[in-house]
Design a protein around this motif. Structure first.
Motif, PDB file in Angstrom:
ATOM      1  N   TYR A  24       0.217   8.405  -1.827  1.00 33.50           N
ATOM      2  CA  TYR A  24       0.365   7.847  -0.480  1.00 33.50           C
ATOM      3  C   TYR A  24       0.760   8.905   0.543  1.00 33.50           C
ATOM      4  O   TYR A  24       0.347   8.846   1.700  1.00 33.50           O
ATOM      5  CB  TYR A  24       1.384   6.699  -0.488  1.00 33.50           C
ATOM      6  N   ASN A  25       1.555   9.891   0.119  1.00 37.29           N
ATOM      7  CA  ASN A  25       1.972  10.926   1.058  1.00 37.29           C
ATOM      8  C   ASN A  25       0.832  11.854   1.459  1.00 37.29           C
ATOM      9  O   ASN A  25       0.966  12.633   2.404  1.00 37.29           O
ATOM     10  CB  ASN A  25       3.113  11.757   0.461  1.00 37.29           C
ATOM     11  N   PHE A  28      -2.914   8.277   2.371  1.00 41.63           N
ATOM     12  CA  PHE A  28      -2.874   7.157   3.308  1.00 41.63           C
ATOM     13  C   PHE A  28      -1.885   7.289   4.460  1.00 41.63           C
ATOM     14  O   PHE A  28      -2.182   6.910   5.582  1.00 41.63           O
ATOM     15  CB  PHE A  28      -2.584   5.854   2.540  1.00 41.63           C
ATOM     16  N   ILE A  29      -0.698   7.801   4.206  1.00 40.81           N
ATOM     17  CA  ILE A  29       0.322   7.821   5.254  1.00 40.81           C
ATOM     18  C   ILE A  29       0.004   8.788   6.394  1.00 40.81           C
ATOM     19  O   ILE A  29       0.149   8.425   7.563  1.00 40.81           O
ATOM     20  CB  ILE A  29       1.714   8.093   4.648  1.00 40.81           C
ATOM     21  N   ARG A  98       2.907  -4.712  -1.977  1.00 38.87           N
ATOM     22  CA  ARG A  98       2.470  -3.320  -2.124  1.00 38.87           C
ATOM     23  C   ARG A  98       1.127  -3.249  -2.853  1.00 38.87           C
ATOM     24  O   ARG A  98       0.256  -2.457  -2.509  1.00 38.87           O
ATOM     25  CB  ARG A  98       3.516  -2.522  -2.911  1.00 38.87           C
ATOM     26  N   MET A 102      -2.411  -1.820  -1.556  1.00 40.36           N
ATOM     27  CA  MET A 102      -3.056  -0.733  -2.288  1.00 40.36           C
ATOM     28  C   MET A 102      -4.549  -0.994  -2.459  1.00 40.36           C
ATOM     29  O   MET A 102      -5.365  -0.077  -2.312  1.00 40.36           O
ATOM     30  CB  MET A 102      -2.412  -0.574  -3.669  1.00 40.36           C
ATOM     31  N   ASP A 105      -6.177  -0.397   0.882  1.00 45.44           N
ATOM     32  CA  ASP A 105      -6.274   1.035   1.140  1.00 45.44           C
ATOM     33  C   ASP A 105      -7.318   1.690   0.239  1.00 45.44           C
ATOM     34  O   ASP A 105      -8.026   2.612   0.645  1.00 45.44           O
ATOM     35  CB  ASP A 105      -4.918   1.709   0.925  1.00 45.44           C
ATOM     36  N   PHE A 193       6.101   1.030   2.673  1.00 48.84           N
ATOM     37  CA  PHE A 193       5.074   1.490   1.742  1.00 48.84           C
ATOM     38  C   PHE A 193       5.357   2.879   1.182  1.00 48.84           C
ATOM     39  O   PHE A 193       4.531   3.438   0.463  1.00 48.84           O
ATOM     40  CB  PHE A 193       3.717   1.520   2.445  1.00 48.84           C
ATOM     41  N   ALA A 194       6.505   3.450   1.521  1.00 48.37           N
ATOM     42  CA  ALA A 194       6.727   4.862   1.212  1.00 48.37           C
ATOM     43  C   ALA A 194       7.619   5.111   0.004  1.00 48.37           C
ATOM     44  O   ALA A 194       7.621   6.214  -0.524  1.00 48.37           O
ATOM     45  CB  ALA A 194       7.337   5.562   2.431  1.00 48.37           C
ATOM     46  N   ASP A 196       7.949   5.509  -3.139  1.00 46.28           N
ATOM     47  CA  ASP A 196       7.058   5.604  -4.292  1.00 46.28           C
ATOM     48  C   ASP A 196       7.780   5.514  -5.628  1.00 46.28           C
ATOM     49  O   ASP A 196       7.205   5.082  -6.615  1.00 46.28           O
ATOM     50  CB  ASP A 196       6.267   6.917  -4.231  1.00 46.28           C
ATOM     51  N   HIS A 250      -9.998   7.841   5.852  1.00 46.22           N
ATOM     52  CA  HIS A 250      -9.224   8.965   5.390  1.00 46.22           C
ATOM     53  C   HIS A 250      -9.969  10.265   5.652  1.00 46.22           C
ATOM     54  O   HIS A 250     -11.159  10.360   5.418  1.00 46.22           O
ATOM     55  CB  HIS A 250      -8.961   8.807   3.891  1.00 46.22           C
ATOM     56  N   ILE A 280      -5.537   6.785  -7.853  1.00 43.33           N
ATOM     57  CA  ILE A 280      -5.104   5.571  -7.147  1.00 43.33           C
ATOM     58  C   ILE A 280      -5.163   4.371  -8.076  1.00 43.33           C
ATOM     59  O   ILE A 280      -4.286   3.494  -8.059  1.00 43.33           O
ATOM     60  CB  ILE A 280      -5.978   5.341  -5.895  1.00 43.33           C
TER      61      ILE A 280
END
Length: 387
Positions: A24-25, A28-29, A98, A102, A105, A193-194, A196, A250, A280
């Motif tokens: 995610y880092n 997506f973020i 979440r 996911m 995403d 969402f962060a 992890d 993305h 993922i």
């Protein structure tokens, strides 16, 4: 003291940690917060990594206090059955949201790779694969992660190295041009969402605690933190036009295509992107297993095949409809998540629970030792009486 089955080796857990903190880092973020923080994107990513460090430190302390207690045992023995179930219900809701996000995403990323406008027909077999892996158990999931891990990590590192070495890192200057407030806003808006490593608390008691345990579990987080921070610096410095960041989807694919230099070579990017998609998928499988475990503990269900089929069937249907609803009402759902509703999970799950977990583990461990001592005294008295 009741011994928990050690389903996951330290080596397997290291891969889980690395994949959890990278996805995610990087994927997506950054694309979501770049318009808020601009060139200070990397400072927001630093905050996300610090949150992961905090949760990993809590995990390490709990494992050192008692490596055999799972999170449900810790909560029940320290707080009682009803409070433990309330916490696990909140946790299950958190994991479910979440998980549905996911899948949403994942479709955005997949559409960026294969340019398909509708991935709903593909979501069904992906959900089925996740459910099958969960049915086989966490040990099988851990083995799969261990087998695929080296290749996935290699591709991740290769992609990051290519992007970082070809970016103009000086573009991130000046630092904090607009102050620290945009960074805090960006971090807070996506904090739900962060976290992890939060869900990895559910693997407490199942990991083999080996020599240099603390050092070994910290290395993947340190490595992923370095890569995610360098990537976030490169993310701003790679392009001259900020509009690239504002596209839905993305930009990692666009960046790697630029690296390859021409349109024909850029098609090799598809292979690299598939590897990222597998990473993922593994993350979704782990979250599905966590949701399954929460439901089994909340309703005190036995691990019988028919019960597992029913529970996993319910999870599959719930995830499918949750994904479809989110896909059709993404803006509405995100607005709801970012409302005061989010504070329930941030305060209780990401802050209060981790802060209290070492103390709860100590209390639960003390209770275990007391029960064990009483059982030994009872057995000794029984043997004396029989003699």
């Amino acid at each position: 003291m009741k011994k928990t089955t050690k389903d996951i080796s330290l080596h397997q857990y290291i891969y889980m940690l690395f994949l959890a903190s990278m996805i995610y880092n990087i994927v997506f973020i950054p694309g979501r917060i770049i318009t808020i923080v601009g060139r200070d994107l990397w400072l927001a990513i630093v905050l996300y990594n610090l949150l992961d460090f905090f949760h990993l430190a809590v995990f390490y302390i709990c494992e050192k206090i008692n490596p055999d207690l799972t999170i449900d045992q810790i909560l029940e023995k320290s707080l009682g059955k009803i409070p433990a179930k309330i916490i696990l219900i909140i946790f299950a809701i958190y994991v479910y949201i979440r998980l549905t996000v996911m899948y949403h995403d994942f479709t955005l990323y997949a559409c960026d790779v294969v340019f398909s406008p509708n991935w709903r027909p593909i979501i069904t077999p992906i959900i089925l694969v996740s459910l099958y892996c969960v049915f086989k158990g966490i040990r099988s999931i851990a083995r799969m992660t261990e087998i695929l891990g080296p290749g996935i990590v290699f591709v991740m590192v290769l992609t990051m190295f290519g992007i970082i070495t070809t970016s103009d890192l000086s573009n991130v200057l000046p630092i904090l041009e607009y102050g620290f407030k945009p960074i805090v806003i960006a971090f807070y808006n996506f904090q739900f969402f962060a976290a992890d490593y939060l869900c990895l608390f559910c693997i407490l008691g199942r990991v083999k605690v080996e020599k240099n345990f603390g050092l070994n579990i910290s290395l993947p987080l340190i490595a992923s933190a370095v890569f995610t921070i360098l990537f976030s610096i490169s993310y701003f410095g790679f392009y001259e036009n900020i509009a690239v960041f504002q596209k839905q989807g993305h930009s990692l694919i666009d960046m790697s295509q630029h690296l390859l230099g021409n349109e024909n070579l850029a098609r090799f990017d598809f292979i690299l992107s598939v590897i990222w998609m597998i990473a993922i998928l593994i993350r979704k499988i782990i979250y599905t297993w966590i949701l399954y475990q929460c439901i089994m503990v909340i309703f005190e269900l036995e691990e019988k095949p028919i019960i597992k089929y029913i529970v996993l069937g319910i999870i599959g249907i719930a995830v499918f409809f949750g994904y479809n609803y989110f896909n059709l009402n993404a803006a509405k759902v995100l607005e709801f998540i970012n409302s005061g509703f989010k504070l329930i999970f941030i305060i209780t799950m990401q802050i209060l629970l981790p802060l209290s977990l070492p103390f709860l583990t100590y209390i639960a461990s003390k209770q275990e030792r007391k029960i064990q001592k009483n059982n030994m005294l009872f057995k000794k008295q029984l043997r004396t009486k029989n003699q």
